[in-house]
Enzyme design. Structure first.
Site, short mmCIF file in Angstrom:
data_model
loop_
_atom_site.label_atom_id
_atom_site.label_comp_id
_atom_site.label_asym_id
_atom_site.label_seq_id
_atom_site.Cartn_x
_atom_site.Cartn_y
_atom_site.Cartn_z
N VAL A 8 38.86 -1.41 66.94
CA VAL A 8 37.49 -0.84 67.64
C VAL A 8 36.50 -1.71 67.10
O VAL A 8 36.30 -1.00 66.26
CB VAL A 8 37.78 0.80 67.78
CG1 VAL A 8 36.79 1.53 67.92
CG2 VAL A 8 38.76 1.75 67.31
N PRO A 9 36.17 -2.79 67.76
CA PRO A 9 35.40 -3.50 67.32
C PRO A 9 33.95 -3.44 67.43
O PRO A 9 34.20 -3.02 69.24
CB PRO A 9 36.01 -4.95 67.75
CG PRO A 9 36.07 -4.68 69.54
CD PRO A 9 37.17 -3.65 68.61
N HIS A 10 32.89 -2.83 67.12
CA HIS A 10 31.99 -2.78 67.61
C HIS A 10 30.68 -2.80 66.40
O HIS A 10 30.32 -3.83 65.32
CB HIS A 10 31.14 -0.70 66.44
CG HIS A 10 31.75 -0.45 66.28
ND1 HIS A 10 33.38 -0.40 65.49
CD2 HIS A 10 31.82 -0.51 64.81
CE1 HIS A 10 33.35 -0.66 64.08
NE2 HIS A 10 31.94 0.48 63.13
N THR A 11 28.92 -3.07 67.12
CA THR A 11 27.64 -3.14 65.85
C THR A 11 27.21 -1.73 66.29
O THR A 11 26.96 -1.12 67.42
CB THR A 11 27.59 -4.04 66.06
OG1 THR A 11 26.77 -4.45 65.15
CG2 THR A 11 27.22 -4.80 67.69
N GLY B 136 27.80 -0.94 60.09
CA GLY B 136 29.14 -0.76 61.45
C GLY B 136 29.83 0.73 61.46
O GLY B 136 30.38 0.68 61.74
#
Lengths: 154, 95
Positions: free
Chosen positions: A67-70, B95
């Site tokens: 779940v790559p996120h920013t 994050g």
């Protein structure tokens, strides 16, 4: 928050070609740019923000899922997409396995509650093995869209 | 001998809530104890050693939860993990 409130269905991608972390993040982001969900001028900055977050600890949570996120000020609402890799991507996951299923999420910095509610929905559904299996086996973006719709309506 | 069970109420105090990074830090800290660690919010009872499970709480700032530990090191676990939540996850960053 339902998938329909943040997953941009036109940017869903099945058959990701990248096999490495930054490349796959780039591939997913470029799809969001190409479908008008993100601004081209912000692209590199968003990719770097996501990679910086990955340095704190991989968002590859195991079982072939990441779940790559920013958080990024260029979006006014949670903006996400789904990607499926049939070959698998090296993502330094917690369990060391390659990642096949990606939920990528970019949230406005001033709306932490929305970010949490999107993550809450993703994590709830990902606990369902059937849901994960259907997504990983999907052959087209329409298949993904249908699984997400079913989850939203359940 | 009855099971060694300890419980305390914790309140999420960091402005971003229990997003992925704090969830990871909590699960990582919880995994160091042999006790079973659970978080209870309303009618949700989840495994405190699982990042994914913690995220399903959707715990925003101000959310109150019961932190429960069951096992030989339950006292220490509750103490350390409650302090981590109360500290607002200083290592969380973005994050």
């Amino acid at each position: 928050m339902k998938f329909r409130n943040f997953v941009k269905t036109e940017a869903i991608k099945v058959g990701l070609v990248s096999t490495e972390k930054e490349a796959v993040v780039r591939e997913l982001i470029e799809n969001l740019v190409a479908t008008g969900q993100l601004q081209e001028a912000e692209k590199e900055n968003i990719i770097q923000a996501i990679m910086k977050r990955e340095e704190l600890g991989s968002t590859g949570i195991g079982r072939g899922i990441a779940v790559p996120h920013t958080k990024h000020a260029s979006v006014s609402e949670p903006t996400g997409t789904v990607g499926v890799s049939h070959t698998g991507v090296e993502f330094q996951s917690l369990d060391g396995e390659k990642v096949h299923l990606f939920f990528l999420l970019i949230s406005p910095p001033d709306r932490p509650g929305d970010h949490l509610r999107a993550l809450e929905n993703i994590s709830k559904q990902l606990q369902d093995d059937m849901f994960c299996r259907f997504l990983k086996q999907s052959k087209t973006a329409e298949d993904i869209q249908q699984v997400l719709e079913e989850a939203d309506n359940a | 001998m009855s099971e060694n069970k300890h419980s305390v109420t914790v309140t999420v105090c960091n402005p971003q809530g229990l997003h992925m990074r704090p969830a990871y830090l909590f699960a990582e800290a919880a995994a160091k104890f042999s006790s079973q660690i659970e978080l209870v919010k309303d009618d949700l009872r989840i495994d405190g050693k699982s990042v994914l499970s913690i995220l399903t709480l959707g715990a925003t700032q101000g959310t109150q939860m019961a932190l429960e530990a069951t096992g030989p090191d339950a006292v220490d676990a509750v103490k350390v993990l409650a302090e981590l939540v109360a500290s607002g996850f200083p290592r969380e960053s973005d994050g």
